[in-house]
Design an enzyme around this catalytic site. Structure first.
Site, PDB file in Angstrom:
ATOM      1  N   ASP A  22       0.822  -1.208   0.000  1.00  9.61           N
ATOM      2  CA  ASP A  22       0.000   0.000   0.000  1.00  9.61           C
ATOM      3  C   ASP A  22       0.862   1.265   0.000  1.00  9.61           C
ATOM      4  OD1 ASP A  22      -2.392   1.356  -0.042  1.00  9.61           O
ATOM      5  OD2 ASP A  22      -2.678   1.305   2.120  1.00  9.61           O
ATOM      6  N   ARG A  26       0.044   7.706  -2.709  1.00  8.49           N
ATOM      7  CA  ARG A  26       0.634   8.787  -1.893  1.00  8.49           C
ATOM      8  C   ARG A  26       2.085   9.037  -2.282  1.00  8.49           C
ATOM      9  NH1 ARG A  26      -0.955   6.126   3.427  1.00  8.49           N
ATOM     10  NH2 ARG A  26      -1.581   4.485   1.972  1.00  8.49           N
ATOM     11  N   HIS A  39       2.086   3.286  -9.060  1.00  7.55           N
ATOM     12  CA  HIS A  39       1.842   1.855  -9.309  1.00  7.55           C
ATOM     13  C   HIS A  39       2.999   1.241 -10.105  1.00  7.55           C
ATOM     14  CE1 HIS A  39      -1.999   2.299  -7.506  1.00  7.55           C
ATOM     15  NE2 HIS A  39      -2.549   2.983  -8.486  1.00  7.55           N
ATOM     16  N   LEU A 133      10.132 -20.829  -5.395  1.00 11.62           N
ATOM     17  CA  LEU A 133       9.155 -19.980  -4.681  1.00 11.62           C
ATOM     18  C   LEU A 133       7.768 -20.064  -5.333  1.00 11.62           C
ATOM     19  CD1 LEU A 133       8.778 -17.535  -2.589  1.00 11.62           C
ATOM     20  CD2 LEU A 133       9.107 -16.072  -4.598  1.00 11.62           C
TER      21      LEU A 133
HETATM   22  C1  IPE Z   1      -5.517  -2.712  -0.125  1.00 12.43           C
HETATM   23  O1  IPE Z   1      -5.167  -1.370  -0.270  1.00 12.43           O
HETATM   24  C2  IPE Z   1      -5.494  -3.393  -1.452  1.00 12.43           C
HETATM   25  C3  IPE Z   1      -4.209  -3.513  -2.139  1.00 12.43           C
HETATM   26  C4  IPE Z   1      -3.041  -3.131  -1.694  1.00 12.43           C
HETATM   27  C5  IPE Z   1      -4.266  -4.141  -3.430  1.00 12.43           C
HETATM   28  P1  IPE Z   1      -6.247  -0.211  -0.355  1.00 12.43           P
HETATM   29  O2  IPE Z   1      -5.507   1.044  -0.522  1.00 12.43           O
HETATM   30  O3  IPE Z   1      -7.269  -0.534  -1.395  1.00 12.43           O
HETATM   31  O4  IPE Z   1      -6.947  -0.315   1.085  1.00 12.43           O
HETATM   32  P2  IPE Z   1      -7.902   0.720   1.841  1.00 12.43           P
HETATM   33  O5  IPE Z   1      -8.986   1.109   0.899  1.00 12.43           O
HETATM   34  O6  IPE Z   1      -7.059   1.895   2.243  1.00 12.43           O
HETATM   35  O7  IPE Z   1      -8.374  -0.029   3.046  1.00 12.43           O
HETATM   36  C1  IPE Z   2      -1.774   0.186  -3.355  1.00 12.16           C
HETATM   37  O1  IPE Z   2      -1.491   1.544  -3.360  1.00 12.16           O
HETATM   38  C2  IPE Z   2      -2.015  -0.351  -4.742  1.00 12.16           C
HETATM   39  C3  IPE Z   2      -3.411  -0.732  -5.026  1.00 12.16           C
HETATM   40  C4  IPE Z   2      -4.396  -0.713  -4.161  1.00 12.16           C
HETATM   41  C5  IPE Z   2      -3.688  -1.158  -6.379  1.00 12.16           C
HETATM   42  P1  IPE Z   2      -2.654   2.624  -3.331  1.00 12.16           P
HETATM   43  O2  IPE Z   2      -3.051   2.933  -4.735  1.00 12.16           O
HETATM   44  O3  IPE Z   2      -3.752   2.188  -2.449  1.00 12.16           O
HETATM   45  O4  IPE Z   2      -1.913   3.867  -2.706  1.00 12.16           O
HETATM   46  P2  IPE Z   2      -2.499   4.897  -1.646  1.00 12.16           P
HETATM   47  O5  IPE Z   2      -2.969   4.113  -0.462  1.00 12.16           O
HETATM   48  O6  IPE Z   2      -3.622   5.633  -2.318  1.00 12.16           O
HETATM   49  O7  IPE Z   2      -1.343   5.788  -1.327  1.00 12.16           O
HETATM   50 MG    MG Z   3      -4.129   2.427  -0.464  1.00 13.12          MG
END
Ligand code: IPE
Ligand code: IPE
Ligand code: MG
Length: 249
Positions: A22, A26, A39, A133
């Site tokens: 995650d 940001r 991403h 793995l």
């Molecule tokens: C969880 O992250 C899903 C993935 C990393 C693929 P999110 O960014 O979607 O989670 P929430 O919405 O903050 O809980």
């Molecule tokens: C995780 O990063 C990737 C996916 C959920 C696909 P985010 O896209 O949720 O990044 P933040 O949380 O908005 O920073």
């Molecule tokens: Mg996120």
């Protein structure tokens, strides 16, 4: 008895790590870049961490790439994520194969386009016989969906007379979950600062060790990964017993 289940790791043997990657959005925002740049940068981190897992001879790595709730994001971001998934399936599969990694995709794949499903089938077939793995990529995955689809399969067996209701036990449910046959995750890592499960694996996290870091996924690296692993090894996993009982074993 849960303790007799061979898929449940005893002590601090580290076989299976699962990661909520995650913080991509940001990371990009901080750099005045579009979320998609985060991403893309996140995909390079995946490469580094997969290589670290191979170096450490880990059995299983499960990464959360796209949740069943991520479809709620703006259409444009979802579209770009799908494109990145397609590119990764094409380009990375070869590298995974060269490293003897077996790729598995867990999640409800029906929601993906025909193009992506063909690419998934190809990547899975290419790496199917590898015995290094095991890399599980959770795509359109939700922990609740997983338990629901397992329940459907078990109910179907009851309906067909292959199973009696009274014979349903934890092991039977586990045998129908997406991670069936694999050791349960020992260590759960979430980057990006949030302290929640966000509908990732639910059933098998029952006795998993959690590690949260504020580091955003594109900045995560082998060094921080090893710190998380060190933290895991420093813990005492009691599985319901007392600390004294463990010393006696
Ligand atoms: C969880 O992250 C899903 C993935 C990393 C693929 P999110 O960014 O979607 O989670 P929430 O919405 O903050 O809980
Ligand atoms: C995780 O990063 C990737 C996916 C959920 C696909 P985010 O896209 O949720 O990044 P933040 O949380 O908005 O920073
Ligand atoms: Mg996120």
């Amino acid at each position: 008895m849960p303790a007799d289940n061979p898929t449940r790791a005893k002590g601090n043997a580290l076989k299976h790590v699962c990661i909520i990657m995650d913080g991509n959005g940001r990371w990009a925002k901080k750099r005045f870049m579009p979320r998609f740049a985060g991403h893309k940068a996140g995909l390079s981190t995946v490469r580094k961490i997969v290589s670290s897992c191979v170096e450490q001879d880990l059995q299983v790595l499960t990464i959360f790439a796209f949740s069943s709730e991520n479809w709620r994001r703006p259409e444009k971001e979802v579209g770009l994520l799908m494109e990145l998934f397609a590119t990764a399936l094409t380009r990375e599969a070869k590298k995974l194969h060269e490293n003897n990694i077996q790729l598995r995709i867990i999640g409800d794949l029906d929601a993906f386009s025909d193009k992506i499903r063909v690419l998934i089938d190809k990547a899975l077939a290419l790496t199917a016989d590898n015995d290094g793995l095991i890399l599980n990529v959770a795509a359109n995955y939700g922990g609740r969906w997983d338990i629901m689809q397992a329940t459907q399969q078990v109910a179907r067996k009851v309906e067909e007379g292959l199973l009696a209701v009274d014979d349903i036990n934890e092991a039977i449910i586990e045998d129908h979950l997406s991670l069936r046959g694999l050791p349960e995750p020992d260590l759960f890592i979430r980057t990006g600062g949030e302290k929640r499960i966000s509908n990732f694996i639910l059933w098998q996290l029952a006795y998993c060790e959690f590690y949260f870091t504020d580091v955003l996924w594109p900045d995560f690296n082998k060094k921080i990964f090893l710190e998380a692993i060190d933290s895991f090894h420093a813990r005492q996993r009691r599985f319901g017993r007392t600390g004294d009982q463990l010393k006696e074993e």
